[in-house]
Write a protein that holds these residues in place. Structure first.
Motif, short mmCIF file in Angstrom:
data_model
loop_
_atom_site.label_atom_id
_atom_site.label_comp_id
_atom_site.label_asym_id
_atom_site.label_seq_id
_atom_site.Cartn_x
_atom_site.Cartn_y
_atom_site.Cartn_z
N TYR A 58 -4.96 6.14 8.48
CA TYR A 58 -4.58 6.50 7.12
C TYR A 58 -4.07 5.30 6.34
O TYR A 58 -4.20 5.26 5.11
CB TYR A 58 -3.53 7.62 7.12
CG TYR A 58 -3.26 8.12 5.72
CD1 TYR A 58 -4.25 8.77 4.99
CD2 TYR A 58 -2.02 7.93 5.12
CE1 TYR A 58 -4.02 9.21 3.69
CE2 TYR A 58 -1.78 8.37 3.83
CZ TYR A 58 -2.78 9.01 3.12
OH TYR A 58 -2.56 9.44 1.83
N PHE A 59 -3.52 4.32 7.01
CA PHE A 59 -3.07 3.13 6.28
C PHE A 59 -4.24 2.44 5.59
O PHE A 59 -4.07 1.85 4.52
CB PHE A 59 -2.35 2.15 7.21
CG PHE A 59 -1.62 1.06 6.46
CD1 PHE A 59 -0.37 1.30 5.92
CD2 PHE A 59 -2.19 -0.19 6.29
CE1 PHE A 59 0.31 0.31 5.21
CE2 PHE A 59 -1.53 -1.19 5.59
CZ PHE A 59 -0.28 -0.94 5.04
N ASP A 60 -5.44 2.53 6.16
CA ASP A 60 -6.63 1.99 5.51
C ASP A 60 -6.88 2.68 4.17
O ASP A 60 -7.31 2.05 3.20
CB ASP A 60 -7.87 2.18 6.39
CG ASP A 60 -7.84 1.31 7.64
OD1 ASP A 60 -7.09 0.31 7.67
OD2 ASP A 60 -8.58 1.63 8.59
N ILE A 61 -6.62 3.98 4.12
CA ILE A 61 -6.78 4.73 2.87
C ILE A 61 -5.78 4.24 1.83
O ILE A 61 -6.13 3.98 0.66
CB ILE A 61 -6.57 6.24 3.11
CG1 ILE A 61 -7.62 6.78 4.09
CG2 ILE A 61 -6.58 7.01 1.80
CD1 ILE A 61 -9.03 6.80 3.57
N LEU A 62 -4.52 4.08 2.24
CA LEU A 62 -3.49 3.60 1.32
C LEU A 62 -3.82 2.20 0.81
O LEU A 62 -3.64 1.90 -0.38
CB LEU A 62 -2.13 3.60 2.02
CG LEU A 62 -1.59 4.97 2.44
CD1 LEU A 62 -0.35 4.81 3.31
CD2 LEU A 62 -1.28 5.83 1.22
N ARG A 63 -4.31 1.36 1.70
CA ARG A 63 -4.63 -0.01 1.29
C ARG A 63 -5.79 -0.01 0.28
O ARG A 63 -5.75 -0.71 -0.72
CB ARG A 63 -5.01 -0.84 2.53
CG ARG A 63 -5.43 -2.27 2.20
CD ARG A 63 -5.42 -3.13 3.44
NE ARG A 63 -5.96 -2.45 4.60
CZ ARG A 63 -5.51 -2.63 5.85
NH1 ARG A 63 -4.54 -3.48 6.10
NH2 ARG A 63 -6.06 -1.98 6.86
N ARG A 68 -17.25 6.07 -1.69
CA ARG A 68 -16.84 6.77 -0.47
C ARG A 68 -16.38 5.75 0.56
O ARG A 68 -16.91 4.64 0.65
CB ARG A 68 -18.01 7.59 0.07
CG ARG A 68 -17.71 8.44 1.29
CD ARG A 68 -18.98 9.18 1.71
NE ARG A 68 -18.72 10.06 2.84
CZ ARG A 68 -18.73 9.68 4.12
NH1 ARG A 68 -18.98 8.39 4.42
NH2 ARG A 68 -18.51 10.54 5.09
N PHE A 69 -15.38 6.17 1.37
CA PHE A 69 -14.83 5.28 2.41
C PHE A 69 -14.34 6.16 3.55
O PHE A 69 -13.68 7.19 3.32
CB PHE A 69 -13.67 4.48 1.82
CG PHE A 69 -12.96 3.58 2.78
CD1 PHE A 69 -13.47 2.34 3.11
CD2 PHE A 69 -11.75 3.97 3.35
CE1 PHE A 69 -12.81 1.50 4.00
CE2 PHE A 69 -11.08 3.14 4.23
CZ PHE A 69 -11.60 1.90 4.55
N ALA A 70 -14.63 5.79 4.79
CA ALA A 70 -14.23 6.58 5.96
C ALA A 70 -13.47 5.70 6.94
O ALA A 70 -13.79 4.52 7.13
CB ALA A 70 -15.44 7.21 6.62
N GLY A 89 -16.16 -1.80 3.38
CA GLY A 89 -16.31 -0.49 4.01
C GLY A 89 -16.66 0.62 3.06
O GLY A 89 -17.00 1.73 3.49
N ALA A 90 -16.59 0.37 1.76
CA ALA A 90 -16.90 1.41 0.77
C ALA A 90 -18.40 1.46 0.50
O ALA A 90 -19.13 0.50 0.75
CB ALA A 90 -16.15 1.14 -0.53
N SER A 91 -18.86 2.59 -0.02
CA SER A 91 -20.25 2.73 -0.43
C SER A 91 -20.30 3.52 -1.73
O SER A 91 -19.40 4.30 -2.04
CB SER A 91 -21.07 3.45 0.65
OG SER A 91 -20.57 4.77 0.87
N PRO A 107 0.78 -1.24 0.00
CA PRO A 107 0.00 0.00 0.00
C PRO A 107 0.82 1.29 0.00
O PRO A 107 0.30 2.34 -0.39
CB PRO A 107 -0.84 -0.12 1.28
CG PRO A 107 -1.02 -1.58 1.46
CD PRO A 107 0.29 -2.19 1.03
N LEU A 108 2.08 1.25 0.42
CA LEU A 108 2.89 2.47 0.35
C LEU A 108 3.20 2.89 -1.08
O LEU A 108 3.60 4.03 -1.32
CB LEU A 108 4.20 2.29 1.13
CG LEU A 108 4.09 2.32 2.65
CD1 LEU A 108 5.44 2.06 3.29
CD2 LEU A 108 3.53 3.66 3.14
N CYS A 109 3.02 1.99 -2.02
CA CYS A 109 3.03 2.29 -3.44
C CYS A 109 4.28 3.08 -3.88
O CYS A 109 5.36 2.51 -3.96
CB CYS A 109 1.74 3.03 -3.81
SG CYS A 109 1.41 3.15 -5.57
N MET A 110 4.15 4.37 -4.16
CA MET A 110 5.24 5.15 -4.72
C MET A 110 6.33 5.47 -3.69
O MET A 110 7.38 6.03 -4.05
CB MET A 110 4.70 6.44 -5.34
CG MET A 110 3.80 6.19 -6.55
SD MET A 110 3.00 7.66 -7.20
CE MET A 110 4.38 8.48 -8.01
#
Length: 265
Positions: free
Chosen positions: A254-259, A248-250, A238-240, A85-88
């Motif tokens: 922040y690691f959840d966002i990256l994943r 949308r995802f909440a 978790g998305a809608s 998930p850290l990607c770049m």
């Protein structure tokens, strides 16, 4: 001082058309070389500032763009993609003192760079807490998650304005400006000189001032270019599906966002 350098291509000097960023096109070689020269300039600036360990991530497309024979001997090079998930900024961790981003570019939805996008060409727009999220912002927050400041960024003028608006302590080097499909750019040699100087100056500054604070909560919204993509991506846990072409995802992590970005872009 341990420094991480993430290198992209759409924000290097002179690059103007997608043909110049694609490995299978004849125009690619020239800008692959410029990508490498700008990376070397950042490395040399880091060394001049006292860096004792430097890691470089080839962060464009295949992750196999930098001309390895042009790179100095005393760096570690990360090529291709592990799927992390850290990607770049893959392999970044708390042991680093600073991140630099070279050849970065305006976010998806921007008209300021004909090559503007975020992570892939699937998203029309990515927002984090209502803010348009560029690859700079996404990965600078990843650095903040690990306590590592992003201290220097190079690319187009629009991105430099975003960086300045995020944290004025982050060093910036604009190498070109997008005008419709065209660009007004520094010459490759001038860009290399400016990047080397900017990297050195930034790393000699107070690095912690460049750290971007992490919000306590995160709302990610992705609007896709293709009208059918959001339906499929809404099934990520978790998305809608929040509207036409948008999911949308909440979360508070922040690691959840990256994943999530790793799977839905």
């Amino acid at each position: 001082m341990k420094v991480y350098i993430s290198v992209d291509i759409e924000g290097v000097a002179g690059i103007t058309h997608w043909d110049e960023a694609q490995k299978n096109h004849a125009d690619y070689g020239e800008f692959r070389e410029q990508m490498t020269r700008e990376a070397v300039a950042a490395i040399e600036g880091a060394e001049a500032a006292g860096a004792t360990e430097i890691w470089v991530k080839d962060a464009h497309a295949s992750g196999r763009n930098l001309i390895t024979s042009m790179l100095p001997a005393n760096i570690r090079l990360i090529r291709s993609w592990a799927g992390h998930p850290l990607c770049m900024v893959q392999e970044l961790d708390e042991s680093f003192d600073a991140v630099m981003m070279v050849g970065y570019h305006a976010a998806a939805g921007s008209e300021a760079n004909a090559l503007a996008h975020t992570l892939s060409l699937k998203p029309h727009l990515i927002r984090i807490n209502g803010r348009t999220a560029s690859e700079f912002y996404i990965h600078a927050l990843a650095g903040s998650l690990l306590g590592v400041p992003t201290v220097f960024v190079t690319g187009d003028e629009a991105l430099m304005a975003e960086v300045a608006g995020t944290n004025k302590a982050i060093g910036r080097c604009a190498v070109k400006r997008g005008i419709g499909q065209s660009t007004a750019s520094l010459t490759p040699k001038a860009a290399v000189t400016a990047i080397r100087s900017g990297a050195e100056t930034s790393l000699k500054g107070k690095l912690d001032d460049a750290l971007i604070p992490l919000p306590k909560e995160f709302t990610l919204e992705i609007t896709y270019a293709n009208p059918v993509t959001a339906y499929r991506m809404q099934w990520y846990p978790g998305a809608s599906h929040s509207g036409d072409r948008t999911i949308r995802f909440a979360t508070t992590d922040y690691f959840d966002i990256l994943r999530m970005l790793n799977f839905v872009t």
